[in-house]
Write a protein that holds these residues in place. Structure first.
Motif, PDB file in Angstrom:
ATOM      1  N   GLU A  52       2.185  69.148  15.216  1.00 13.32           N
ATOM      2  CA  GLU A  52       0.751  69.529  15.353  1.00 13.32           C
ATOM      3  C   GLU A  52       0.581  70.847  14.760  1.00 13.32           C
ATOM      4  O   GLU A  52       1.488  71.779  14.496  1.00 13.32           O
ATOM      5  N   TYR A  53      -0.567  70.851  13.650  1.00 13.03           N
ATOM      6  CA  TYR A  53      -1.044  71.989  13.395  1.00 13.03           C
ATOM      7  C   TYR A  53      -1.603  72.987  13.956  1.00 13.03           C
ATOM      8  O   TYR A  53      -2.181  72.844  15.306  1.00 13.03           O
ATOM      9  N   ALA A  54      -1.299  74.374  13.819  1.00 18.60           N
ATOM     10  CA  ALA A  54      -1.797  75.521  14.723  1.00 18.60           C
ATOM     11  C   ALA A  54      -1.957  76.668  13.840  1.00 18.60           C
ATOM     12  O   ALA A  54      -1.323  76.801  12.878  1.00 18.60           O
ATOM     13  N   HIS A  55      -2.751  77.775  14.096  1.00 19.40           N
ATOM     14  CA  HIS A  55      -2.835  78.980  13.424  1.00 19.40           C
ATOM     15  C   HIS A  55      -1.672  79.798  13.771  1.00 19.40           C
ATOM     16  O   HIS A  55      -1.174  79.782  15.006  1.00 19.40           O
ATOM     17  N   GLY A 210     -11.822  74.412  11.872  1.00 25.47           N
ATOM     18  CA  GLY A 210     -11.016  73.543  12.348  1.00 25.47           C
ATOM     19  C   GLY A 210      -9.643  73.467  12.040  1.00 25.47           C
ATOM     20  O   GLY A 210      -9.073  73.871  11.171  1.00 25.47           O
ATOM     21  N   TYR A 211      -9.086  72.258  12.354  1.00 27.85           N
ATOM     22  CA  TYR A 211      -7.682  71.873  12.026  1.00 27.85           C
ATOM     23  C   TYR A 211      -7.525  70.447  11.563  1.00 27.85           C
ATOM     24  O   TYR A 211      -8.230  69.670  12.248  1.00 27.85           O
ATOM     25  N   PRO A 212      -6.796  70.132  10.871  1.00 27.06           N
ATOM     26  CA  PRO A 212      -6.388  68.636  10.580  1.00 27.06           C
ATOM     27  C   PRO A 212      -5.622  68.100  11.697  1.00 27.06           C
ATOM     28  O   PRO A 212      -5.290  68.775  12.552  1.00 27.06           O
ATOM     29  N   HIS A 215      -3.404  68.142  16.247  1.00 27.30           N
ATOM     30  CA  HIS A 215      -3.432  69.472  16.636  1.00 27.30           C
ATOM     31  C   HIS A 215      -3.777  69.809  18.265  1.00 27.30           C
ATOM     32  O   HIS A 215      -4.499  68.939  18.694  1.00 27.30           O
ATOM     33  N   PRO A 216      -3.486  70.522  18.860  1.00 27.23           N
ATOM     34  CA  PRO A 216      -3.764  70.898  20.234  1.00 27.23           C
ATOM     35  C   PRO A 216      -4.978  71.634  20.391  1.00 27.23           C
ATOM     36  O   PRO A 216      -5.570  72.292  19.479  1.00 27.23           O
ATOM     37  N   ARG A 217      -5.677  71.207  21.546  1.00 32.78           N
ATOM     38  CA  ARG A 217      -6.825  72.242  21.577  1.00 32.78           C
ATOM     39  C   ARG A 217      -6.288  73.567  21.916  1.00 32.78           C
ATOM     40  O   ARG A 217      -5.297  73.879  22.433  1.00 32.78           O
ATOM     41  N   ALA A 218      -7.142  74.541  21.996  1.00 29.79           N
ATOM     42  CA  ALA A 218      -6.976  75.961  22.017  1.00 29.79           C
ATOM     43  C   ALA A 218      -7.576  76.469  23.390  1.00 29.79           C
ATOM     44  O   ALA A 218      -8.909  76.474  23.384  1.00 29.79           O
ATOM     45  N   TYR A 219      -7.136  77.276  24.137  1.00 32.40           N
ATOM     46  CA  TYR A 219      -7.693  77.784  25.472  1.00 32.40           C
ATOM     47  C   TYR A 219      -7.382  79.334  25.510  1.00 32.40           C
ATOM     48  O   TYR A 219      -6.253  79.532  25.488  1.00 32.40           O
ATOM     49  N   SER A 220      -8.135  79.967  25.894  1.00 34.13           N
ATOM     50  CA  SER A 220      -8.246  81.596  26.085  1.00 34.13           C
ATOM     51  C   SER A 220      -8.762  82.021  27.332  1.00 34.13           C
ATOM     52  O   SER A 220      -9.663  81.788  27.959  1.00 34.13           O
ATOM     53  N   THR A 221      -7.992  83.114  27.863  1.00 37.00           N
ATOM     54  CA  THR A 221      -8.566  83.874  29.193  1.00 37.00           C
ATOM     55  C   THR A 221      -8.497  85.432  28.413  1.00 37.00           C
ATOM     56  O   THR A 221      -8.549  86.203  29.402  1.00 37.00           O
ATOM     57  N   THR A 267       3.027  74.373  11.085  1.00 33.02           N
ATOM     58  CA  THR A 267       3.512  73.598  11.926  1.00 33.02           C
ATOM     59  C   THR A 267       4.654  74.326  12.437  1.00 33.02           C
ATOM     60  O   THR A 267       5.313  74.902  11.861  1.00 33.02           O
ATOM     61  N   THR A 268       5.325  74.011  13.743  1.00 31.17           N
ATOM     62  CA  THR A 268       6.536  74.521  14.066  1.00 31.17           C
ATOM     63  C   THR A 268       7.664  74.169  13.244  1.00 31.17           C
ATOM     64  O   THR A 268       8.462  74.760  12.678  1.00 31.17           O
ATOM     65  N   GLY A 269       7.574  72.869  12.664  1.00 25.99           N
ATOM     66  CA  GLY A 269       8.493  72.570  11.628  1.00 25.99           C
ATOM     67  C   GLY A 269       8.543  73.127  10.314  1.00 25.99           C
ATOM     68  O   GLY A 269       9.741  73.325   9.741  1.00 25.99           O
ATOM     69  N   ASP A 270       7.426  73.301   9.716  1.00 25.55           N
ATOM     70  CA  ASP A 270       7.153  74.200   8.379  1.00 25.55           C
ATOM     71  C   ASP A 270       7.654  75.564   8.918  1.00 25.55           C
ATOM     72  O   ASP A 270       8.515  76.032   8.029  1.00 25.55           O
ATOM     73  N   MET A 271       7.495  76.058   9.874  1.00 22.12           N
ATOM     74  CA  MET A 271       7.841  77.536  10.114  1.00 22.12           C
ATOM     75  C   MET A 271       9.211  77.715  10.318  1.00 22.12           C
ATOM     76  O   MET A 271       9.766  78.785  10.102  1.00 22.12           O
TER      77      MET A 271
END
Length: 378
Positions: A52-55, A210-212, A215-221, A267-271
């Protein structure tokens, strides 16, 4: 490799800290393991999955530092150059001195710059839920970011103390573009992405929100209580003005992140590949590798406990990890936490991502403890 122990931490993160979804990607030599808990989408219940892609949030600081160190290796600059050498006058205001602050100071968060991430010019845009919804698609220009970087007086002299400041990396990115005539995205692609053969890592264009897929949805509090004055928030009191716990998270997936240093999607794999190469010294020449991992204390900087800071990277204090050297890259902001930790030889690494922001250092520390067999700070 401790699949059972890491999975137990992931499960607890969801049940006890209300993290919507969390993944851990592990590499130990030729062995790989991927674990997940929770969901990628709170509406559909779609599970987390590999790739999954993420920031990566402030993990982009390591990319900026790597480019500058590579430029130093080529003789095109020195990280001990004063900022005024490349950006004349930009720092000469509000008590700063661009002849004394060096590139090294910027990359190690020891420049004396105030904590730019708490600047009202930024936090007022996203400080409350209502403000976030108004401004989530509004970007900040380079000029905006550089003005914000010097909008408050210094917290100390160059080299005196550690203060985590995004502004130093906005300046560092501007130096890269001045020296090379290229964008940061071009330099990262040339010096990191292509040499490591990465296929899912890129600098997000400033206008992109956005993301390719996948990707997961992102949620914030991560919002202040209504009525909080952003100008009164400091590194010491910010936790006391946050919303009360228990409110439903806001979906913040689509979000203009042009103000995040590096603005890197991965992604976690690339990182695992990136941090393994940086930790193990396969991406930079020996002198620059040593400079990256020459660390300073973070005790006075209200940052992650049991850690020291290098140039865009961190290293756990060996007194807190039973003598094992563990090196990492990471960051967190609205809707995302992304940390990757590796042994010093780059062979054993774990990459952790949640689709919400930092909730507790215990999640990262417990994953590190389970995977590497150490007791962080205990």
């Amino acid at each position: 490799m401790n699949e059972t122990g890491v999975q137990r931490v992931l499960d607890r993160a969801v049940t006890e800290l209300r993290i919507p979804g969390i993944v851990a990607d592990v590499r130990d030599g030729d062995r790989r393991w991927f674990g997940a808990a929770g969901v990628a989408d709170m509406v559909t219940g779609r599970p987390r999955r590999p790739g999954e892609y993420a920031h990566i949030g402030s993990g982009g600081k390591a990319f900026i530092a790597t480019v500058l160190l590579a430029l130093e290796a080529e003789g095109r600059l020195s990280i001990d150059d004063p900022v005024n050498t490349w950006l004349p006058g930009v720092l000469n205001r509000n008590g700063y001195d661009g002849d004394r602050i060096t590139i090294r100071h910027l990359l190690s968060n020891t420049s004396g710059l105030f904590s730019t991430g708490l600047a009202p010019e930024l936090t007022s845009r996203y400080a409350t839920r209502a403000a976030f919804l108004r401004h989530r698609f509004t970007g900040l220009s380079t000029d905006d970011l550089l003005r914000m970087t010097v909008s408050r007086p210094p917290v100390g002299g160059p080299g005196e103390r550690f203060e985590y400041s995004n502004g130093g990396f906005h300046l560092a990115e501007a130096v890269i573009e001045k020296v090379t005539g290229n964008s940061l995205a071009e330099e990262i692609d040339r010096r990191i992405v292509r040499p490591l053969g990465l296929t899912r890592t890129y600098v997000r264009p400033a206008e992109d929100t956005g993301y390719p897929d996948p990707h997961p949805r992102a949620y914030s509090t991560l919002f202040y209580k209504d009525g909080t004055d952003p100008a009164a928030v400091t590194p010491e009191n910010w936790e006391s003005v946050m919303e009360e716990p228990g409110l439903e998270p806001l979906d913040v997936t689509e979000f203009n992140t042009s103000w995040v240093p590096g603005n890197v999607i991965s992604t976690t794999g690339d990182m695992l590949e990136v941090v393994g190469a940086l930790a193990g010294g396969t991406l930079l020449p020996a002198a620059q590798h040593r400079a990256m991992w020459t660390t300073v204390s973070t005790e006075d900087g209200n940052w992650m406990p049991y850690a020291r800071y290098g140039l865009g990277v961190f290293e756990f204090d060996e007194a807190a990890t039973d003598g094992l050297t563990l090196r990492g890259v990471g960051g967190s902001y609205w809707g995302c936490l992304f940390y990757t930790v590796s042994t010093a030889d780059g062979a054993h690494a774990v990459s952790l991502q949640t689709n919400t922001e930092w909730k507790s250092w215990d999640v990262l520390f417990q994953v590190v403890e389970a995977e590497f067999g150490v007791s962080v700070g205990r």
